[in-house]
Enzyme design. Sequence first.
Site, PDB file in Angstrom:
ATOM      1  N   GLN A 134     -11.146  39.845  19.041  1.00 41.75           N
ATOM      2  CA  GLN A 134      -9.950  40.392  19.682  1.00 41.75           C
ATOM      3  C   GLN A 134      -9.657  41.813  19.212  1.00 41.75           C
ATOM      4  OE1 GLN A 134      -7.665  36.102  19.880  1.00 41.75           O
ATOM      5  NE2 GLN A 134      -6.457  37.933  20.168  1.00 41.75           N
ATOM      6  N   ASN A 156      -7.958  43.923  27.690  1.00 38.86           N
ATOM      7  CA  ASN A 156      -6.837  43.012  27.433  1.00 38.86           C
ATOM      8  C   ASN A 156      -5.517  43.531  27.983  1.00 38.86           C
ATOM      9  OD1 ASN A 156      -7.804  44.648  25.025  1.00 38.86           O
ATOM     10  ND2 ASN A 156      -5.660  44.358  24.451  1.00 38.86           N
ATOM     11  N   CYS A 160      -4.152  37.237  26.801  1.00 40.89           N
ATOM     12  CA  CYS A 160      -5.217  38.144  27.238  1.00 40.89           C
ATOM     13  C   CYS A 160      -6.633  37.609  26.985  1.00 40.89           C
ATOM     14  CB  CYS A 160      -5.042  39.502  26.562  1.00 40.89           C
ATOM     15  SG  CYS A 160      -4.394  39.436  24.890  1.00 40.89           S
ATOM     16  N   HIS A 186     -11.117  42.744  24.637  1.00 35.08           N
ATOM     17  CA  HIS A 186     -11.423  41.500  23.920  1.00 35.08           C
ATOM     18  C   HIS A 186     -12.774  40.968  24.401  1.00 35.08           C
ATOM     19  CE1 HIS A 186      -7.458  41.579  22.380  1.00 35.08           C
ATOM     20  NE2 HIS A 186      -6.861  40.738  23.196  1.00 35.08           N
ATOM     21  N   ARG A 204       4.880  29.520  28.678  1.00 31.93           N
ATOM     22  CA  ARG A 204       3.555  29.140  29.197  1.00 31.93           C
ATOM     23  C   ARG A 204       3.312  27.634  29.222  1.00 31.93           C
ATOM     24  NH1 ARG A 204       0.415  33.690  25.736  1.00 31.93           N
ATOM     25  NH2 ARG A 204       0.949  35.494  27.011  1.00 31.93           N
TER      26      ARG A 204
HETATM   27  N1  LIG Z   1      -1.161  43.942  24.281  1.00 33.47           N
HETATM   28  C1  LIG Z   1      -1.746  42.987  24.963  1.00 33.47           C
HETATM   29  O1  LIG Z   1      -2.997  42.956  25.130  1.00 33.47           O
HETATM   30  C2  LIG Z   1      -0.941  41.886  25.568  1.00 33.47           C
HETATM   31  C3  LIG Z   1      -1.580  41.009  26.411  1.00 33.47           C
HETATM   32  C4  LIG Z   1      -0.868  39.979  26.980  1.00 33.47           C
HETATM   33  C5  LIG Z   1       0.470  39.836  26.688  1.00 33.47           C
HETATM   34  N2  LIG Z   1       1.082  40.710  25.848  1.00 33.47           N
HETATM   35  C6  LIG Z   1       2.513  40.509  25.593  1.00 33.47           C
HETATM   36  O2  LIG Z   1       3.244  41.582  26.198  1.00 33.47           O
HETATM   37  C7  LIG Z   1       4.373  41.906  25.403  1.00 33.47           C
HETATM   38  C8  LIG Z   1       4.348  43.384  25.048  1.00 33.47           C
HETATM   39  O3  LIG Z   1       3.157  43.693  24.380  1.00 33.47           O
HETATM   40  P1  LIG Z   1       2.731  45.198  24.079  1.00 33.47           P
HETATM   41  O4  LIG Z   1       1.353  45.116  23.601  1.00 33.47           O
HETATM   42  O5  LIG Z   1       3.066  46.079  25.222  1.00 33.47           O
HETATM   43  O6  LIG Z   1       3.702  45.544  22.843  1.00 33.47           O
HETATM   44  P2  LIG Z   1       4.278  46.959  22.390  1.00 33.47           P
HETATM   45  O7  LIG Z   1       3.358  48.053  22.727  1.00 33.47           O
HETATM   46  O8  LIG Z   1       4.654  46.767  20.959  1.00 33.47           O
HETATM   47  O9  LIG Z   1       5.595  47.135  23.265  1.00 33.47           O
HETATM   48  C9  LIG Z   1       6.711  46.281  23.095  1.00 33.47           C
HETATM   49  C10 LIG Z   1       7.736  46.609  24.179  1.00 33.47           C
HETATM   50  O10 LIG Z   1       8.837  45.698  24.006  1.00 33.47           O
HETATM   51  C11 LIG Z   1      10.034  46.471  23.899  1.00 33.47           C
HETATM   52  N3  LIG Z   1      11.022  45.814  23.031  1.00 33.47           N
HETATM   53  C12 LIG Z   1      10.879  45.454  21.746  1.00 33.47           C
HETATM   54  N4  LIG Z   1      12.040  44.954  21.282  1.00 33.47           N
HETATM   55  C13 LIG Z   1      12.922  45.017  22.286  1.00 33.47           C
HETATM   56  C14 LIG Z   1      14.295  44.676  22.437  1.00 33.47           C
HETATM   57  N5  LIG Z   1      15.010  44.151  21.427  1.00 33.47           N
HETATM   58  N6  LIG Z   1      14.890  44.879  23.635  1.00 33.47           N
HETATM   59  C15 LIG Z   1      14.205  45.417  24.657  1.00 33.47           C
HETATM   60  N7  LIG Z   1      12.903  45.772  24.588  1.00 33.47           N
HETATM   61  C16 LIG Z   1      12.274  45.569  23.417  1.00 33.47           C
HETATM   62  C17 LIG Z   1       9.580  47.763  23.267  1.00 33.47           C
HETATM   63  O11 LIG Z   1      10.571  48.758  23.446  1.00 33.47           O
HETATM   64  P3  LIG Z   1      10.719  49.970  22.385  1.00 33.47           P
HETATM   65  O12 LIG Z   1       9.584  50.918  22.684  1.00 33.47           O
HETATM   66  O13 LIG Z   1      12.050  50.524  22.707  1.00 33.47           O
HETATM   67  O14 LIG Z   1      10.616  49.356  21.020  1.00 33.47           O
HETATM   68  C18 LIG Z   1       8.309  48.017  24.058  1.00 33.47           C
HETATM   69  O15 LIG Z   1       8.616  48.526  25.336  1.00 33.47           O
HETATM   70  C19 LIG Z   1       4.341  40.946  24.213  1.00 33.47           C
HETATM   71  O16 LIG Z   1       5.136  39.836  24.543  1.00 33.47           O
HETATM   72  C20 LIG Z   1       2.901  40.552  24.123  1.00 33.47           C
HETATM   73  O17 LIG Z   1       2.707  39.306  23.533  1.00 33.47           O
HETATM   74  C21 LIG Z   1       0.419  41.740  25.292  1.00 33.47           C
END
Ligand SMILES: NC(=O)c1ccc[n+]([C@@H]2O[C@H](COP(=O)([O-])OP(=O)(O)OC[C@H]3O[C@@H](n4cnc5c(N)ncnc54)[C@H](OP(=O)(O)O)[C@@H]3O)[C@@H](O)[C@H]2O)c1
Length: 328
Positions: A153, A309, A126, A240, A97
């Site tokens: 948040q 978010n 977010c 959020h 970013r």
């Molecule tokens: N949640 C939000 O509001 C939000 C907003 C903006 C940005 N983000 C960003 O988006 C990303 C995902 O967030 P999330 O909330 O969706 O998290 P999450 O629900 O914990 O999901 C994480 C994802 O990453 C995958 N992953 C983890 N380790 C991995 C690896 N070694 N190789 C390949 N895939 C892997 C997981 O796969 P498995 O299921 O196989 O573990 C899962 O599909 C993060 O970078 C976060 O900062 C999130």
Amino acid sequence: MKIAIIGATGLVGRKIINLSEEYFPKDTSYTFFASSKSKGTELVINKNKLIVQELIDENISEFDIALFSAGGDRSKEFAKKFIEHGAYVIDNSSAFRHDDEVPLVVYGINEETINSNTKLIANPNCTTMGLVMALKPLHDKFNLKSITPVAYQAVSGSGTQAVDSLSKEIEMGDDLKEDYADGFYPRPIAKNVIPVAGNLLENGYSDEEMKFVNESRKILSIGDLTVEPSNARVGVKTGHGTFCSAVFENEVSRESAIIAINNFDGIEYWDDPLPTPLDAEGRDNVLVSRMREGLSSKKILNFWVVSDNLLKGAALNAVQIAKYVSEL
Ligand SMILES: NC(=O)c1ccc[n+]([C@@H]2O[C@H](COP(=O)([O-])OP(=O)(O)OC[C@H]3O[C@@H](n4cnc5c(N)ncnc54)[C@H](OP(=O)(O)O)[C@@H]3O)[C@@H](O)[C@H]2O)c1
């Protein structure tokens, strides 16, 4: 068109899958990636079952677009590899970013910073995303100088494990005590407010607070914007909310601020009911409310913003950018 969804099993990835059905042609081909843990898992898109692949070099092939939501380390390791195979990469993590050559894009505000040579695009965090959607029309009208955002948040901003932890703590009912230490956060989050979101840095601010500072300036192209942020984590699943006090160069009016907001795509003003995270959940639009002129100055507006978010804060914005680049 070929689209790769990296982190397909996560909270953001699953929303991207749902939105892709709506945003992209039905003949688009998809490949889902996640960790070794999810290899072989079946996920459905456009009524077709797809098997999730492990994110490893051997599984990377040519794609038009790769949407990354698998944490910053995966983005740092794999984004360039997808680009080398011809894809535009839209990254939801914070990995790129701050890179000057990487546009930080909120669709509806600054997508024109993407050009046909841009291969890597960063999706903002977010909390900032919701706030800048409200600030942009106000800035265009009154010329923004400074903001004091106070964010509430939601837990889903921290991913699947945090949501599972909240559910467990809610089930504990009155057995959940203030010294409970087995949750996702260092303190109980159900029925609670933790007065910091993210990790504390050496300057006493959290990384989430510094995202408000750095990302707002970059998205709004106001390099000298003054930002005084405070972010809490609250026992809300999704949505959020942020109270913001904003100071402008010009005198403001509540009425014209509300008109400017309602004339801006992707955001709407609500007087009644007052919008809460529950209202924002599942909704594409960012909701604004409680618009007040400052008590101490005619150049201040105080207001409330709340948004999903996982949608405009993550998946929706990423898919909007993907659609935009697919048409360049
Ligand atoms: N949640 C939000 O509001 C939000 C907003 C903006 C940005 N983000 C960003 O988006 C990303 C995902 O967030 P999330 O909330 O969706 O998290 P999450 O629900 O914990 O999901 C994480 C994802 O990453 C995958 N992953 C983890 N380790 C991995 C690896 N070694 N190789 C390949 N895939 C892997 C997981 O796969 P498995 O299921 O196989 O573990 C899962 O599909 C993060 O970078 C976060 O900062 C999130």
